[in-house]
Write an enzyme that holds these catalytic residues in place. Structure first.
Site, PDB file in Angstrom:
ATOM      1  N   ASP A  25      -6.381  10.762  -0.354  1.00 28.23           N
ATOM      2  CA  ASP A  25      -6.453  11.729   0.747  1.00 28.23           C
ATOM      3  C   ASP A  25      -7.889  11.944   1.202  1.00 28.23           C
ATOM      4  OD1 ASP A  25      -3.735  12.108   0.852  1.00 28.23           O
ATOM      5  OD2 ASP A  25      -3.736  14.035  -0.207  1.00 28.23           O
ATOM      6  N   HIS A  47      -5.058   4.105  -9.752  1.00 23.31           N
ATOM      7  CA  HIS A  47      -3.608   3.970  -9.885  1.00 23.31           C
ATOM      8  C   HIS A  47      -2.880   5.312  -9.889  1.00 23.31           C
ATOM      9  CE1 HIS A  47      -5.119   0.077 -11.038  1.00 23.31           C
ATOM     10  NE2 HIS A  47      -5.686   0.580 -12.126  1.00 23.31           N
ATOM     11  N   ARG A  88     -17.240  -1.905 -23.614  1.00 24.83           N
ATOM     12  CA  ARG A  88     -15.820  -1.631 -23.399  1.00 24.83           C
ATOM     13  C   ARG A  88     -15.058  -2.930 -23.103  1.00 24.83           C
ATOM     14  NH1 ARG A  88     -13.243   0.868 -17.865  1.00 24.83           N
ATOM     15  NH2 ARG A  88     -11.109   1.029 -18.628  1.00 24.83           N
ATOM     16  N   TYR A 116     -13.843  -6.819 -19.120  1.00 26.19           N
ATOM     17  CA  TYR A 116     -14.783  -6.270 -18.131  1.00 26.19           C
ATOM     18  C   TYR A 116     -16.154  -6.943 -18.138  1.00 26.19           C
ATOM     19  CZ  TYR A 116     -11.210  -2.687 -17.803  1.00 26.19           C
ATOM     20  OH  TYR A 116     -10.017  -2.039 -17.620  1.00 26.19           O
ATOM     21  N   GLU A 146     -12.719  -1.335  -1.908  1.00 26.34           N
ATOM     22  CA  GLU A 146     -12.299  -1.099  -3.291  1.00 26.34           C
ATOM     23  C   GLU A 146     -12.717  -2.301  -4.147  1.00 26.34           C
ATOM     24  OE1 GLU A 146      -8.067  -0.750  -3.449  1.00 26.34           O
ATOM     25  OE2 GLU A 146      -8.000  -0.618  -5.646  1.00 26.34           O
ATOM     26  N   PRO A 191     -13.926   6.712 -14.111  1.00 24.66           N
ATOM     27  CA  PRO A 191     -13.907   6.940 -15.553  1.00 24.66           C
ATOM     28  C   PRO A 191     -14.020   5.676 -16.404  1.00 24.66           C
ATOM     29  CG  PRO A 191     -11.726   7.236 -14.610  1.00 24.66           C
ATOM     30  CD  PRO A 191     -12.686   7.127 -13.463  1.00 24.66           C
ATOM     31  N   ASN A 192     -14.771   5.843 -17.457  1.00 22.86           N
ATOM     32  CA  ASN A 192     -14.965   4.829 -18.505  1.00 22.86           C
ATOM     33  C   ASN A 192     -15.885   3.677 -18.104  1.00 22.86           C
ATOM     34  OD1 ASN A 192     -13.177   6.148 -20.409  1.00 22.86           O
ATOM     35  ND2 ASN A 192     -11.513   5.524 -19.044  1.00 22.86           N
ATOM     36  N   HIS A 204     -12.767  -3.934  -8.213  1.00 25.24           N
ATOM     37  CA  HIS A 204     -12.418  -3.908  -9.638  1.00 25.24           C
ATOM     38  C   HIS A 204     -13.049  -5.123 -10.308  1.00 25.24           C
ATOM     39  CE1 HIS A 204      -9.606  -0.713  -8.959  1.00 25.24           C
ATOM     40  NE2 HIS A 204      -9.165  -1.385  -7.915  1.00 25.24           N
ATOM     41  N   LEU A 205     -13.597  -4.898 -11.480  1.00 32.85           N
ATOM     42  CA  LEU A 205     -14.183  -6.009 -12.238  1.00 32.85           C
ATOM     43  C   LEU A 205     -13.101  -6.995 -12.654  1.00 32.85           C
ATOM     44  CD1 LEU A 205     -16.398  -3.648 -14.321  1.00 32.85           C
ATOM     45  CD2 LEU A 205     -17.311  -5.410 -12.802  1.00 32.85           C
ATOM     46  N   SER A 206     -11.995  -6.456 -13.138  1.00 32.98           N
ATOM     47  CA  SER A 206     -10.886  -7.302 -13.601  1.00 32.98           C
ATOM     48  C   SER A 206      -9.909  -7.526 -12.445  1.00 32.98           C
ATOM     49  CB  SER A 206     -10.174  -6.628 -14.770  1.00 32.98           C
ATOM     50  OG  SER A 206      -9.565  -5.407 -14.344  1.00 32.98           O
ATOM     51  N   ARG A 215      -1.042  -1.242 -13.254  1.00 35.02           N
ATOM     52  CA  ARG A 215      -2.315  -1.436 -12.538  1.00 35.02           C
ATOM     53  C   ARG A 215      -2.118  -2.142 -11.192  1.00 35.02           C
ATOM     54  NH1 ARG A 215      -6.226  -0.218 -16.542  1.00 35.02           N
ATOM     55  NH2 ARG A 215      -5.424  -0.741 -18.615  1.00 35.02           N
ATOM     56  N   ARG A 249      -2.802  -8.022 -14.622  1.00 38.55           N
ATOM     57  CA  ARG A 249      -2.722  -7.167 -15.801  1.00 38.55           C
ATOM     58  C   ARG A 249      -1.405  -6.384 -15.827  1.00 38.55           C
ATOM     59  NH1 ARG A 249      -8.130  -3.993 -16.414  1.00 38.55           N
ATOM     60  NH2 ARG A 249      -7.234  -3.686 -18.504  1.00 38.55           N
ATOM     61  N   ALA A 263      -9.271   4.006 -13.607  1.00 33.68           N
ATOM     62  CA  ALA A 263      -7.844   4.327 -13.713  1.00 33.68           C
ATOM     63  C   ALA A 263      -7.360   5.284 -12.622  1.00 33.68           C
ATOM     64  CB  ALA A 263      -7.553   4.909 -15.095  1.00 33.68           C
ATOM     65  N   ASN A 285     -15.140   1.776  -7.185  1.00 36.27           N
ATOM     66  CA  ASN A 285     -14.354   1.344  -8.334  1.00 36.27           C
ATOM     67  C   ASN A 285     -13.905   2.628  -9.020  1.00 36.27           C
ATOM     68  OD1 ASN A 285     -13.185   0.435 -10.626  1.00 36.27           O
ATOM     69  ND2 ASN A 285     -14.842  -0.949 -11.236  1.00 36.27           N
TER      70      ASN A 285
HETATM   71  C1  DQA Z   1     -10.914  -1.332 -13.324  1.00 39.58           C
HETATM   72  C2  DQA Z   1      -9.423  -1.638 -13.467  1.00 39.58           C
HETATM   73  C3  DQA Z   1      -8.644  -0.375 -13.772  1.00 39.58           C
HETATM   74  O1  DQA Z   1      -7.265  -0.681 -13.911  1.00 39.58           O
HETATM   75  C4  DQA Z   1      -9.134   0.249 -15.061  1.00 39.58           C
HETATM   76  O2  DQA Z   1      -8.446   1.459 -15.308  1.00 39.58           O
HETATM   77  C5  DQA Z   1     -10.588   0.436 -15.087  1.00 39.58           C
HETATM   78  C6  DQA Z   1     -11.455  -0.599 -14.540  1.00 39.58           C
HETATM   79  C7  DQA Z   1     -11.754  -2.611 -13.144  1.00 39.58           C
HETATM   80  O3  DQA Z   1     -12.902  -2.499 -12.714  1.00 39.58           O
HETATM   81  O4  DQA Z   1     -11.273  -3.704 -13.446  1.00 39.58           O
HETATM   82  O5  DQA Z   1     -11.094   1.418 -15.619  1.00 39.58           O
HETATM   83  O6  DQA Z   1     -11.106  -0.522 -12.170  1.00 39.58           O
END
Ligand code: DQA
Length: 145
Positions: free
Chosen positions: A88, A81, A19, A24, A99, A11-12, A101-103, A112, A108, A78, A75
Site C-alpha cells: 500500500d 511475501h 546467513r 544468499y 524489487e 529483515p535479516n 532478491h538475492l535468491s 516465497r 524456492r 520476508a 529487498n
Molecule cells: C530474499 C528472499 C526472501 O524470501 C527472504 O525472506 C529473504 C531474502 C532474498 O534476497 O533472496 O529474507 O528477499
C-alpha cells in the site's frame, strides 16, 4: 539536483555473509552497499542505503522516498511475501520501485512465490545475487530524470 535512489533492505539482511551463504552468498550487506555506491557515483546518482528489521520502518522510508521524489530499490526480505502495508505504501507514492532478491524466490518454497511488493513495482530481479542491486540501479537510471 542529482538523482536520488533509496535502497531499502528488510529483515535479516543485516546477517548477510553468515546467513545461509549457500542461498544468499558470502557478501555482507556493507559489501553490497560499497559496490553499489561505486557504480552510482559514476552515474551521478546519490544512493541512500538502509536496512531494518521492522516492517514500519520500511513503510516510513517508502513515504520518505516519495516525499523526496527518490526512486526505490527494495529487498523487503520476508515482508515481500506478507506485507500488504508495504504494498500500500509503494502504491501511495509516485516513486518508481524495483524489487530485488538475492535468491531466486521462484525456485524456492511455495510461500516465497507470491510477492506483494511485485504488485507495486516496475519490475523484479531475483536470483542474481548482489549483481541484482547493480542491475536495478542501471534500470532506474534510465527511468528517472
Ligand atoms: C530474499 C528472499 C526472501 O524470501 C527472504 O525472506 C529473504 C531474502 C532474498 O534476497 O533472496 O529474507 O528477499
Amino acid at each position: 539536483m542529482s538523482k536520488q535512489i533509496f535502497v531499502l533492505n528488510g529483515p535479516n539482511l543485516n546477517l548477510l555473509g553468515t546467513r545461509e551463504p549457500e542461498i544468499y552468498g558470502v557478501l555482507k550487506l556493507d559489501d553490497i552497499e560499497i559496490r553499489l555506491k561505486k557504480l552510482a557515483k559514476g552515474l551521478g546518482i546519490e544512493v541512500d542505503f538502509r536496512q531494518t528489521n521492522q516492517e514500519g520502518d520500511l513503510v516510513d522510508w517508502v513515504h520518505e522516498a516519495g516525499a523526496k521524489n527518490a526512486a526505490i530499490i527494495l529487498n523487503a526480505g520476508a515482508y515481500t511475501h506478507t506485507s500488504i502495508a508495504l504494498m500500500d505504501a509503494l502504491m501511495a507514492v509516485e516513486s518508481d520501485c524495483i524489487e530485488v532478491h538475492l535468491s531466486n524466490i521462484f525456485k524456492r518454497e511455495d510461500f516465497r512465490h507470491h510477492s506483494y511488493v511485485s504488485k507495486a513495482s516496475l519490475g523484479i530481479i531475483s536470483g542474481l545475487g548482489a549483481k541484482g542491486y547493480d542491475l536495478a540501479l542501471l534500470a532506474l537510471n534510465d527511468s528517472i530524470s
